[in-house]
Every structure is written in structure tokens, then in C-alpha cells.
Design a protein around this motif. Structure first.
Motif, PDB file in Angstrom:
ATOM      1  N   TYR A 145      -4.036   8.416 -11.789  1.00  0.00           N
ATOM      2  CA  TYR A 145      -4.926   7.876 -12.718  1.00  0.00           C
ATOM      3  C   TYR A 145      -5.443   6.684 -12.191  1.00  0.00           C
ATOM      4  CZ  TYR A 145      -6.147   5.220 -16.935  1.00  0.00           C
ATOM      5  OH  TYR A 145      -6.829   4.200 -17.697  1.00  0.00           O
ATOM      6  N   ARG A 146      -4.822   5.558 -11.693  1.00  0.00           N
ATOM      7  CA  ARG A 146      -5.348   4.547 -11.032  1.00  0.00           C
ATOM      8  C   ARG A 146      -6.425   4.665 -10.082  1.00  0.00           C
ATOM      9  NH1 ARG A 146      -7.778   0.987  -9.429  1.00  0.00           N
ATOM     10  NH2 ARG A 146      -7.288  -1.096  -9.414  1.00  0.00           N
ATOM     11  N   LYS A 147      -6.042   5.762  -9.134  1.00  0.00           N
ATOM     12  CA  LYS A 147      -7.007   6.289  -8.102  1.00  0.00           C
ATOM     13  C   LYS A 147      -8.326   6.536  -8.768  1.00  0.00           C
ATOM     14  CE  LYS A 147      -5.582   9.248  -5.364  1.00  0.00           C
ATOM     15  NZ  LYS A 147      -5.582   9.881  -4.201  1.00  0.00           N
TER      16      LYS A 147
ATOM     17  N   THR B 296     -13.965   2.432  -5.306  1.00  0.00           N
ATOM     18  CA  THR B 296     -13.725   2.327  -3.388  1.00  0.00           C
ATOM     19  C   THR B 296     -12.315   2.522  -3.275  1.00  0.00           C
ATOM     20  OG1 THR B 296     -13.100   0.033  -3.633  1.00  0.00           O
ATOM     21  CG2 THR B 296     -15.572   0.492  -3.398  1.00  0.00           C
ATOM     22  N   THR B 297     -12.030   3.167  -1.826  1.00  0.00           N
ATOM     23  CA  THR B 297     -11.013   3.386  -1.352  1.00  0.00           C
ATOM     24  C   THR B 297      -9.931   2.132  -1.213  1.00  0.00           C
ATOM     25  OG1 THR B 297     -11.688   5.177  -0.310  1.00  0.00           O
ATOM     26  CG2 THR B 297      -9.492   4.589   0.423  1.00  0.00           C
ATOM     27  N   TYR B 298      -8.795   2.013  -1.961  1.00  0.00           N
ATOM     28  CA  TYR B 298      -7.923   1.079  -1.869  1.00  0.00           C
ATOM     29  C   TYR B 298      -7.342   0.956  -0.174  1.00  0.00           C
ATOM     30  CZ  TYR B 298      -3.803  -1.812  -2.154  1.00  0.00           C
ATOM     31  OH  TYR B 298      -2.867  -3.046  -2.152  1.00  0.00           O
ATOM     32  N   LYS B 299      -7.712  -0.369   0.175  1.00  0.00           N
ATOM     33  CA  LYS B 299      -7.387  -0.588   1.637  1.00  0.00           C
ATOM     34  C   LYS B 299      -6.067  -1.221   1.988  1.00  0.00           C
ATOM     35  CE  LYS B 299     -11.507   0.578   2.751  1.00  0.00           C
ATOM     36  NZ  LYS B 299     -12.711  -0.210   3.563  1.00  0.00           N
TER      37      LYS B 299
ATOM     38  N   GLY C 198      17.286   5.242 -18.998  1.00  0.00           N
ATOM     39  CA  GLY C 198      15.732   5.408 -18.586  1.00  0.00           C
ATOM     40  C   GLY C 198      15.284   3.916 -18.030  1.00  0.00           C
ATOM     41  N   PHE C 199      14.015   4.189 -17.268  1.00  0.00           N
ATOM     42  CA  PHE C 199      13.451   3.215 -16.682  1.00  0.00           C
ATOM     43  C   PHE C 199      11.906   3.068 -17.267  1.00  0.00           C
ATOM     44  CE2 PHE C 199      17.150   3.247 -14.093  1.00  0.00           C
ATOM     45  CZ  PHE C 199      17.220   1.946 -13.871  1.00  0.00           C
ATOM     46  N   LEU C 200      11.366   2.050 -17.512  1.00  0.00           N
ATOM     47  CA  LEU C 200       9.917   1.951 -17.767  1.00  0.00           C
ATOM     48  C   LEU C 200       9.538   0.962 -16.922  1.00  0.00           C
ATOM     49  CD1 LEU C 200       8.428   1.231 -21.400  1.00  0.00           C
ATOM     50  CD2 LEU C 200       7.512   0.194 -19.284  1.00  0.00           C
ATOM     51  N   LEU C 201       8.397   1.282 -16.007  1.00  0.00           N
ATOM     52  CA  LEU C 201       8.096   0.491 -14.896  1.00  0.00           C
ATOM     53  C   LEU C 201       6.391  -0.080 -15.566  1.00  0.00           C
ATOM     54  CD1 LEU C 201       9.760   2.791 -13.280  1.00  0.00           C
ATOM     55  CD2 LEU C 201       8.669   1.264 -11.513  1.00  0.00           C
ATOM     56  N   LEU C 202       6.420  -1.540 -15.784  1.00  0.00           N
ATOM     57  CA  LEU C 202       5.029  -2.211 -15.859  1.00  0.00           C
ATOM     58  C   LEU C 202       4.589  -2.300 -14.664  1.00  0.00           C
ATOM     59  CD1 LEU C 202       5.466  -4.333 -19.315  1.00  0.00           C
ATOM     60  CD2 LEU C 202       3.912  -2.081 -18.837  1.00  0.00           C
ATOM     61  N   MET C 203       3.472  -1.813 -14.215  1.00  0.00           N
ATOM     62  CA  MET C 203       3.088  -1.988 -12.824  1.00  0.00           C
ATOM     63  C   MET C 203       1.695  -2.779 -12.806  1.00  0.00           C
ATOM     64  SD  MET C 203       3.840   1.665 -11.351  1.00  0.00           S
ATOM     65  CE  MET C 203       4.487   1.278  -9.559  1.00  0.00           C
ATOM     66  N   TYR C 204       1.648  -3.838 -11.892  1.00  0.00           N
ATOM     67  CA  TYR C 204       0.585  -4.843 -11.797  1.00  0.00           C
ATOM     68  C   TYR C 204      -0.606  -3.982 -11.110  1.00  0.00           C
ATOM     69  CZ  TYR C 204      -1.610  -9.239 -11.797  1.00  0.00           C
ATOM     70  OH  TYR C 204      -2.300 -10.458 -12.088  1.00  0.00           O
ATOM     71  N   ASP C 205      -1.537  -3.774 -11.794  1.00  0.00           N
ATOM     72  CA  ASP C 205      -3.244  -3.223 -11.233  1.00  0.00           C
ATOM     73  C   ASP C 205      -2.853  -2.376 -10.240  1.00  0.00           C
ATOM     74  OD1 ASP C 205      -5.467  -3.006 -11.324  1.00  0.00           O
ATOM     75  OD2 ASP C 205      -5.937  -4.286 -10.139  1.00  0.00           O
ATOM     76  N   THR C 206      -2.949  -3.082  -8.938  1.00  0.00           N
ATOM     77  CA  THR C 206      -2.883  -2.217  -7.535  1.00  0.00           C
ATOM     78  C   THR C 206      -1.567  -1.856  -7.089  1.00  0.00           C
ATOM     79  OG1 THR C 206      -3.135  -4.115  -6.297  1.00  0.00           O
ATOM     80  CG2 THR C 206      -5.217  -3.138  -7.051  1.00  0.00           C
ATOM     81  N   GLU C 207      -0.572  -2.231  -7.803  1.00  0.00           N
ATOM     82  CA  GLU C 207       0.710  -2.026  -7.247  1.00  0.00           C
ATOM     83  C   GLU C 207       0.974  -0.577  -7.001  1.00  0.00           C
ATOM     84  OE1 GLU C 207       4.264  -2.638  -5.427  1.00  0.00           O
ATOM     85  OE2 GLU C 207       2.846  -4.359  -6.102  1.00  0.00           O
ATOM     86  N   VAL C 208       0.611   0.200  -7.947  1.00  0.00           N
ATOM     87  CA  VAL C 208       0.732   1.464  -7.889  1.00  0.00           C
ATOM     88  C   VAL C 208       0.183   2.363  -6.984  1.00  0.00           C
ATOM     89  CG1 VAL C 208      -0.984   2.203  -9.276  1.00  0.00           C
ATOM     90  CG2 VAL C 208       1.108   3.587  -9.473  1.00  0.00           C
ATOM     91  N   LEU C 209      -1.076   1.533  -6.327  1.00  0.00           N
ATOM     92  CA  LEU C 209      -1.613   2.267  -5.097  1.00  0.00           C
ATOM     93  C   LEU C 209      -1.138   2.042  -3.679  1.00  0.00           C
ATOM     94  CD1 LEU C 209      -5.439   1.255  -6.231  1.00  0.00           C
ATOM     95  CD2 LEU C 209      -4.264   3.491  -6.491  1.00  0.00           C
TER      96      LEU C 209
END
Length: 256
Positions: free
Chosen positions: A10-12, A17-20, A52-63
Motif C-alpha cells: 500500500y505504501r509503495k 518515486t522509487t524509495y532510495k 497480538g501486536f499492532l505496529l504503528l509505522m512512521y511513514d517510510t519505515e515500512v519501505l
């Protein structure tokens, strides 16, 4: 495809642009995000967990291919992952937090909690019939502090805090994460923190397995980039032997 992998896709889709990232020329597996020839998908574990785990991810962290939050979702079936926003609240986050199945708590140092906040210090106490939902703020330490302070829907939730220990429980634990630089070597990677929390929750086998899975990821990641490999060269063997000893099914076991 688990929650973090779906969030990565989804974030992609939002990027123009491509995440560098570091090692951006490496041809990577779309699921484990390691170099294709060092892919670990066939070793992914299948376990049961009350947590259970809920991950809140900071913007580009998931990339970031180096992100270790995805290792939690590799292991724990009930894992949720969402992008964090300072200005908007995702209703899906609120739905999980308000699900009566769960007792949500934020994994964060107690020093930042404030006097009015309920704190579980080196323990996890559950109400009758509840399952623990551990909220992980996934990003750099600076980003995690911002998420902790600027998320209104987290302000009334208890904090679970722990003193990092070695398996012998004698000295402070140093991080084994060599992929990114941290301010100091006691800042644990997200997966390392989750392993400590699983231990507090009484799931020691899953905690040990996640630690070993983290070692596998770290070693294989460093094999695929141009840097000195400081990880455990025996990681894959130790992980698979542990899984065999405890009767844990790996993805490759299901391939006929």
C-alpha cells in the motif's frame, strides 16, 4: 501475505518515486525484502500465540528493507500494521483498539509515561478473558517519541515497560542489530523488543524463536549488501534446530 507486507504494498502505491534505500540496487524478494538469493520466506515459522501486536509505522519505515517490525508479523498470526499520521486517525486503528478481545498497551519506556499513566513494569497483567495487544511504535527513536506524544487515541492506554536482560538475566542487553546505526548499542530493534515482551507475556518459546528469526534476518540481510557481516553465521542452523526441537512448522515443511 501478512499485515506488514500488505502495508508495504500500500505504501509503495502512494509513492511517485522509487524509495532510495541503502542497497537499492539489490534485487529483493517482495515479501521478506532480502536479496532474492538470500530469501528467508521458506524458513518462515508457523506458531500459535495468545498475544497480538499492532505496529504503528512512521511513514517510510515500512519501505525500508532493514525494518524488523515485519519479523513480528512473520511469527505472530494476530498482527496489525498501520501508517501513523499526526493529523488523521485511521478508523481501522480505533476498531482494533476497541475490539473487546484485546487489552491494548503501548510498549514504551516508563520514563516517558507520566505520573497519571498506568504502567506495567517488567510484567503483563491482564483482565479476565482479555488477550494482550502490544502496540509497537515502529520508527527511529525520535520518530517513536513523536508518535507516543502526538497520538490522542494512545494517551489513555497503559504502558508496558521492561528492563532489557540477557537470557541469563544478569546484565543489560546490547542490541544485535548491526544493519542501521543507533545512538547507542542498548537501543533495541523492534523485533528484539517484541521478543522481550513475549517473554514477559509468558511465551518464552515464541520469544526465543523471534530472537533466532531476527538473527536469521540480520545475517541474510548483510549477505546481500556491501558491508561487513557482523551477524551470527550459524543463525540459520540454530534457528532450524530450535524449530525442530520444539516441533515448530516452517514454510518449507509444507512444500511437498
Amino acid at each position: 501475505m501478512h499485515a506488514v507486507q500488505r502495508l508495504h504494498q500500500y505504501r509503495k502505491s502512494l509513492s511517485t518515486t522509487t524509495y532510495k534505500s541503502r542497497g537499492q540496487r539489490v534485487v529483493r524478494c517482495e515479501l521478506c525484502r532480502l536479496a532474492e538469493k538470500f530469501c528467508i520466506c521458506s524458513l518462515a515459522p508457523s506458531v500459535k500465540s495468545n498475544a497480538g501486536f499492532l505496529l504503528l509505522m512512521y511513514d517510510t519505515e515500512v519501505l525500508k528493507p532493514s525494518n524488523t517490525g515485519k519479523l513480528i508479523a512473520d511469527l505472530i498470526p494476530d498482527s496489525f500494521a498501520f501508517l501513523w499520521s499526526r493529523t488523521e486517525v485511521n478508523p481501522e486503528i480505533l476498531a482494533v483498539l476497541n475490539d473487546p478481545t484485546w487489552q491494548p498497551m503501548i510498549v514504551f519506556p516508563k520514563a516517558y509515561a507520566g505520573e497519571e499513566r498506568e504502567i506495567f513494569d517488567n510484567k503483563v497483567t491482564l483482565a479476565t478473558g482479555k488477550r494482550p495487544l502490544f502496540i509497537m511504535l515502529d520508527g527511529s527513536w525520535r520518530e517513536a517519541k513523536k508518535m507516543f506524544r502526538r497520538s490522542p487515541y494512545l494517551q489513555n492506554l497503559p504502558v508496558v515497560s521492561f528492563t532489557p536482560k540477557t537470557p541469563e538475566d544478569t546484565t543489560k542487553l546490547s542490541s544485535r542489530y548491526q544493519i542501521r546505526l543507533a545512538a547507542n548499542n542498548t537501543e533495541l530493534a523492534t523485533a528484539e523488543v517484541a521478543a522481550q515482551i513475549l517473554s514477559l507475556a509468558g511465551e518464552q518459546v515464541n520469544a526465543d524463536l523471534l530472537d533466532l528469526w531476527f538473527d536469521v534476518f540480520s545475517y541474510q540481510y548483510q549477505r546481500g549488501v556491501c558491508q561487513q557481516n557482523k551477524a551470527n553465521p550459524h543463525a540459520v542452523f540454530e534457528y532450524t534446530e530450535f524449530a525442530k526441537l520444539h516441533g515448530i512448522t516452517l514454510a518449507q515443511d509444507n512444500i511437498s
